[in-house]
Design a protein around this motif. Structure first.
Motif: not given
Lengths: 106, 321, 280
Positions: B106-111, B281-282, B290-291
């Motif tokens: 969950a931590q990976l997916l929500d950044g 994140g850029n 992540i998608a």
């Protein structure tokens, strides 16, 4: 945690598959050693996942899977009373005993 | 996580004893007392490592369906599969610190959680499969060989297993590169182009210079890390320069020169602005990576639920019988 | 499915067939020997299915299963490598497994249609895998004792791998069928879609007859009835129903494929074909 087999049910309260510890035997006659763990819903599922994850290089001839909560571990606070008394029993080891010079069969 | 119930000494005495154990080279095991900071640093570092393995499957997975021979196809599938395995081993190690894989994902997916910056670069040609194996796995091995001596037992043991398995990764990558280097002009060009793209991002993998690395000092003190980022980076460069020469590839750094006094290859300025952009994140592929993980997670939800439901029914049947 | 039906069924099968019949209607001279043709079918089934499975690598529903899917993909591509290698040897024209995999057109592929369908969701992938695994285990078991030594050896080695695949896929079919309402509906839907491609697996044509004369004997009728029993048994445990009144679609064994194969091969062969003659 519970140790009875039905509690070792493979499902966490939040729906995550339960944790199983995996032990692999590297060759016939060798001891089973802890390799890691997998998540799975039941014993057959755990066995297959263990096979796919920990035996994919032919590193095992036999597998054990055990529900993680079924393992009872000694507590760190027991370390002293449990294990220190074993350290000074030299008479349990063969080096404690003298064998007359020239006798080689030992 | 079980907390000690018979605390007789105060916290500072526990910390002193803990640090003495580490100084003596002992390994710390899951149920041992440890400072909360140590536990959190480990979770952060181990989960970052696990996430990197999992996200790292994507750039190479991108070429599995296009591998140009059956042998290459099999070794690439096996390599990407190993990354899944390594992610799994490290997640398991992290779970011994009292945090579920569930929560880590969950931590990976929500950044909230980070992963290695290198995997946010796209794979644009077959040569990338060679160069990633050679550079990225080469860099990972330099890192992980050291981590195999980390103070936390489950992490160190996972690393030993991973290092053993990863031996083939770098070799298969370098073999691809060497084959391309001996191939047609188009293949040689493809290789050099991939090297040009991946060299600098590979150097960034070791993280910022130690003077700018916020966590380094503490990690070193507790032997979660054993060498500084700069030491590891230098070691990687020293290993790689002669390998590049051996296959006639040019590393894209005009400042690269050997210093006979230090026995090191000196190198040019790393573009840390780029690094912080990618980490922030850029990077070119952060969103896609992540998608893709999010999609696999979402598409798998009904499968995971079905297995849970089925096991529940089986147990009820057993109990009813 | 009676063998004599497959010609018509092939035409009826896909809209693509009408265009491709002329190209693939007769086997080219390079596929003359029946045994070559037969071994190509074995190899192509595994290559195409292995490729479809490998599309899951990195995208599985959970890490453990990602690894399991990759294992099956590796086994199948490995088997394809052996079967295609043998086909090339038997053909005797200097084509190795890679030449056959990367430099044949879709119409020259001899796989059954069921393996080339897109991977779909995990339920579709597992339902297909299960239907194929039962077939594969029964077929390889028969071939492992056939008169052709090399073929028998490859079949025996592959059989071990496929037995495990079957154990894995059948467990998943049961889990999904007897899981949640959603999983039951999804996997039943997949079965319904897949069913019309199962008849082709048991079609018996002149290639089968010709290799039988060489001692490579597989009793297609017996194979099918055992397949029916094994499949029904698992579907029953999974609370799934066997689709009925399905008109079978065939053609893959003669190169008349669905439109999906061309797209798959376009991806698979792109690098190899962009650099003809290159070594990788």
């Amino acid at each position: 945690m519970a140790t009875d087999a039905t509690a070792a049910n493979g499902i966490d309260t939040d729906g995550q598959w339960g944790l199983w510890e995996v032990f692999t035997q590297a060759g016939k006659g060798a001891p089973h050693e802890h390799a890691g763990s997998v998540h799975a819903t039941d014993a057959e599922h755990a066995m297959q996942n263990a096979r796919d994850v920990y035996a994919r290089r032919g590193e095992a001839v036999s597998l054990w899977v055990v529900p993680a909560e079924a393992i009872i571990a000694s507590a760190p606070s027991d370390a002293g009373p449990f294990f220190d008394p074993g350290n000074d029993k030299a008479y349990r080891h063969p080096q404690f005993y003298k064998v007359p010079r020239g006798v080689r069969v030992f | 996580m079980e907390q000690p119930t018979t605390v007789t000494a105060d916290e500072s005495a526990l910390v002193a004893a803990f640090e003495a154990r580490i100084a003596a080279g002992e390994s710390i095991e899951p149920k041992d007392w440890m400072p909360e900071r140590y536990r959190r640093q480990l979770i952060r570092m181990m989960s970052q490592h696990a996430h990197s393995e999992i996200v790292g499957m994507l750039p190479e997975g991108n070429w599995i369906t296009r591998a140009p021979s059956l042998r290459r196809k099999m070794s690439l599938i096996a390599k990407v599969q190993d990354e899944a395995g390594h992610g799994l081993y490290i997640y398991c190690g992290t779970e011994t610190l009292g945090v579920d894989r569930h929560e880590l994902v969950a931590q990976l997916l929500d950044g909230r959680a980070k992963y290695s910056s290198i995997f946010n670069y796209p794979t644009l040609s077959w040569a990338d499969m060679g160069v990633i194996g050679w550079f990225v796995d080469g860099a990972a091995i330099v890192n992980q060989t050291i981590l195999a001596k980390a103070s936390y037992g489950p992490y160190a043991r996972a690393m030993v297993r991973i290092c053993k398995e990863e031996n083939f990764h770098k070799r298969q990558g370098y073999e691809i590169c060497a084959t391309l280097a001996n191939g047609t002009p188009a293949q040689r060009e493809m290789l050099q182009e991939a090297v040009n793209r991946f060299w600098w991002p590979s150097l960034m993998m070791f993280g910022p210079s130690d003077t700018d690395s916020p966590n380094s000092a503490e990690l070193l003190k507790w032997r979660v890390k054993r060498k500084t980022n700069d030491e590891l980076r230098q070691r990687f460069i020293n290993l790689t320069v002669p390998q590049a020469a051996a296959i006639g590839v040019t590393l894209p750094d005009p400042d690269l020169r050997f210093n006979a006094e230090t026995n090191n290859w000196e190198f040019g300025e790393i573009d840390w602005a780029e690094f912080f952009q990618v980490i922030g994140g850029n990077g070119p592929c952060n969103k896609e990576r992540i998608a893709a993980r999010q999609k696999a997670h979402d598409d798998g939800a009904w499968v995971r639920e079905a297995a849970t439901a089925h096991a529940g029914k089986q147990r009820r049947d057993v109990q009813a019988a | 499915m009676a063998g004599h039906d497959d010609e018509e069924a092939g035409v009826a099968a896909g809209s693509a067939s009408a265009v491709t019949i002329n190209v693939a209607g007769t086997r080219g001279p390079s596929f003359g020997a029946p045994l070559v043709e037969y071994v190509l079918r074995l190899g192509d089934d595994r290559l195409v299915l292995g490729h479809r499975l490998s599309e899951w690598t990195g995208h599985g529903p959970i890490l453990e299963e990602d690894i399991a899917l990759s294992n099956m993909a590796l086994d199948l591509v490995g088997q394809a490598n052996m079967f295609l290698g043998l086909a090339g040897e038997l053909e005797g024209k200097g084509r190795d497994a890679d030449a056959l995999a990367f430099f044949r057109e879709g119409v020259q592929y001899r796989n059954a249609l069921i393996v080339e369908l897109p991977r779909g969701d995990f339920g579709f992938t597992m339902a297909r895998q299960f239907l194929f695994d039962v077939y594969s285990v029964l077929l390889l078991d028969a071939l492992a004792s056939c008169a052709h030594e090399q073929l028998a050896a490859i079949a025996a080695k592959s059989l071990k791998e496929c037995k495990y695949h079957l154990r894995h896929s059948s467990e998943w079919v049961v889990r999904l069928g007897d899981g949640t309402e959603e999983s039951h509906a999804r996997v039943q839907q997949s079965l319904n879609e897949l069913w019309r491609y199962t008849g082709e697996l048991f079609a018996h044509d002149e290639i089968d007859a010709a290799v039988a004369a060489l001692g490579v004997t597989v009793d297609a009728g017996a194979l099918q009835s055992r397949w029916d029993n094994m499949v029904q048994d698992v579907l029953q445990r999974a609370t799934l129903s066997v689709p009925t009144d399905v008109v079978m679609t065939m053609g893959g064994r003669r190169g008349r494929h669905t439109e999906h194969l061309g797209h798959m091969l376009a991806v698979m062969q792109s690098v190899a074909r962009a650099h003809p003659g290159a070594t990788w």
